[in-house]
Design a protein around this motif. Structure first.
Motif, mmCIF file in Angstrom:
data_model
loop_
_atom_site.group_PDB
_atom_site.id
_atom_site.type_symbol
_atom_site.label_atom_id
_atom_site.label_comp_id
_atom_site.label_asym_id
_atom_site.label_seq_id
_atom_site.Cartn_x
_atom_site.Cartn_y
_atom_site.Cartn_z
ATOM 1 N N VAL A 28 -11.190 7.682 -74.923
ATOM 2 C CA VAL A 28 -10.371 8.900 -74.948
ATOM 3 C C VAL A 28 -11.215 10.145 -75.199
ATOM 4 O O VAL A 28 -10.686 11.257 -75.280
ATOM 5 N N ILE A 29 -12.512 9.972 -75.305
ATOM 6 C CA ILE A 29 -13.406 11.101 -75.568
ATOM 7 C C ILE A 29 -13.844 11.726 -74.254
ATOM 8 O O ILE A 29 -14.368 11.040 -73.383
ATOM 9 N N THR A 30 -13.623 13.027 -74.139
ATOM 10 C CA THR A 30 -13.983 13.733 -72.912
ATOM 11 C C THR A 30 -15.195 14.625 -73.130
ATOM 12 O O THR A 30 -15.482 15.040 -74.252
ATOM 13 N N SER A 31 -15.872 14.904 -72.038
ATOM 14 C CA SER A 31 -17.057 15.742 -72.087
ATOM 15 C C SER A 31 -17.126 16.559 -70.806
ATOM 16 O O SER A 31 -16.861 16.031 -69.720
ATOM 17 N N SER A 87 -19.141 0.083 -67.266
ATOM 18 C CA SER A 87 -18.473 -0.785 -68.235
ATOM 19 C C SER A 87 -19.009 -0.532 -69.637
ATOM 20 O O SER A 87 -20.075 0.065 -69.808
ATOM 21 N N LEU A 88 -18.267 -0.987 -70.635
ATOM 22 C CA LEU A 88 -18.669 -0.812 -72.034
ATOM 23 C C LEU A 88 -19.973 -1.548 -72.324
ATOM 24 O O LEU A 88 -20.824 -1.053 -73.072
ATOM 25 N N LEU A 89 -20.144 -2.728 -71.718
ATOM 26 C CA LEU A 89 -21.363 -3.493 -71.930
ATOM 27 C C LEU A 89 -22.271 -3.385 -70.726
ATOM 28 O O LEU A 89 -21.817 -3.423 -69.585
ATOM 29 N N PRO A 90 -23.615 -3.240 -70.938
ATOM 30 C CA PRO A 90 -24.249 -3.201 -72.260
ATOM 31 C C PRO A 90 -23.948 -1.936 -73.059
ATOM 32 O O PRO A 90 -23.888 -1.986 -74.279
ATOM 33 N N TRP A 91 -23.808 -0.781 -72.369
ATOM 34 C CA TRP A 91 -23.411 0.446 -73.084
ATOM 35 C C TRP A 91 -23.089 1.527 -72.072
ATOM 36 O O TRP A 91 -23.547 1.505 -70.935
ATOM 37 N N CYS A 92 -22.294 2.490 -72.485
ATOM 38 C CA CYS A 92 -22.059 3.690 -71.694
ATOM 39 C C CYS A 92 -21.674 4.803 -72.646
ATOM 40 O O CYS A 92 -21.101 4.549 -73.700
ATOM 41 N N THR A 93 -21.985 6.009 -72.282
ATOM 42 C CA THR A 93 -21.619 7.148 -73.107
ATOM 43 C C THR A 93 -21.465 8.390 -72.232
ATOM 44 O O THR A 93 -21.735 8.334 -71.026
ATOM 45 N N VAL A 94 -21.019 9.478 -72.822
ATOM 46 C CA VAL A 94 -20.835 10.726 -72.081
ATOM 47 C C VAL A 94 -21.540 11.845 -72.837
ATOM 48 O O VAL A 94 -21.600 11.835 -74.073
ATOM 49 N N GLU A 95 -22.076 12.797 -72.084
ATOM 50 C CA GLU A 95 -22.857 13.867 -72.708
ATOM 51 C C GLU A 95 -22.853 15.072 -71.780
ATOM 52 O O GLU A 95 -23.341 14.989 -70.653
ATOM 53 N N VAL A 96 -22.299 16.179 -72.254
ATOM 54 C CA VAL A 96 -22.267 17.431 -71.497
ATOM 55 C C VAL A 96 -21.832 17.178 -70.052
ATOM 56 O O VAL A 96 -22.473 17.623 -69.096
ATOM 57 N N GLY A 97 -20.752 16.429 -69.937
ATOM 58 C CA GLY A 97 -20.178 16.201 -68.616
ATOM 59 C C GLY A 97 -20.760 15.032 -67.865
ATOM 60 O O GLY A 97 -20.214 14.604 -66.846
ATOM 61 N N ARG A 98 -21.859 14.487 -68.341
ATOM 62 C CA ARG A 98 -22.515 13.401 -67.623
ATOM 63 C C ARG A 98 -22.129 12.042 -68.199
ATOM 64 O O ARG A 98 -21.972 11.874 -69.398
ATOM 65 N N LEU A 99 -22.006 11.078 -67.299
ATOM 66 C CA LEU A 99 -21.817 9.689 -67.697
ATOM 67 C C LEU A 99 -23.194 9.047 -67.708
ATOM 68 O O LEU A 99 -23.928 9.141 -66.725
#
Length: 124
Positions: free
Chosen positions: A51-54, A95-107
């Motif tokens: 639910v976190i947007t960037s 996918s969640l695994l191994p990892w994913c994140t968001v930063e300044v609009g980027r996946l």
């Protein structure tokens, strides 16, 4: 086979709105929109992790990203469009695994699935 299918692109005048959709063949924990204009770098526009947007600074206050997990569909509501928003817009997902994140609009993720893109053209 994983599929991401974008729709909703088109041509509008400056100040107008468009809503992009990305239908995924499965659930993704992280999803996002990137764009690329001719002669410019690939740019992260907006992304969502759970639910976190960037958002990129250039679209804050004008674009809204949302995700319907029941439909495995990602949306990008684009308001007050400007000529500099003209680009091919791509859906991205990880996918969640191994990892994913968001930063300044980027996946960001070690493995990202991509759609084929949808063109957005904004005229002045």
């Amino acid at each position: 086979q994983v599929q991401l299918v974008e729709s909703g692109g088109g041509s509008v005048q400056a100040g107008g709105s468009l809503r992009l959709s990305c239908a995924a063949s499965k659930y993704y924990y992280c999803m996002g929109w990137f764009r690329q204009a001719p002669g410019k770098e690939h740019e992260g526009v907006a992304s969502i992790r759970d639910v976190i947007t960037s958002y990129a600074d250039s679209v804050k206050g004008r674009f809204t990203i949302s995700k319907d997990n029941a439909k495995n569909t990602l949306y990008l509501q684009m308001n007050n469009l400007k000529p500099e928003d003209t680009a091919m817009y791509y859906c991205a997902a990880a996918s969640l695994l191994p990892w994913c994140t968001v930063e300044v609009g980027r996946l960001l993720a070690p493995r990202i699935d991509w759609g084929q893109g949808t063109q957005v053209t904004v005229s002045s």
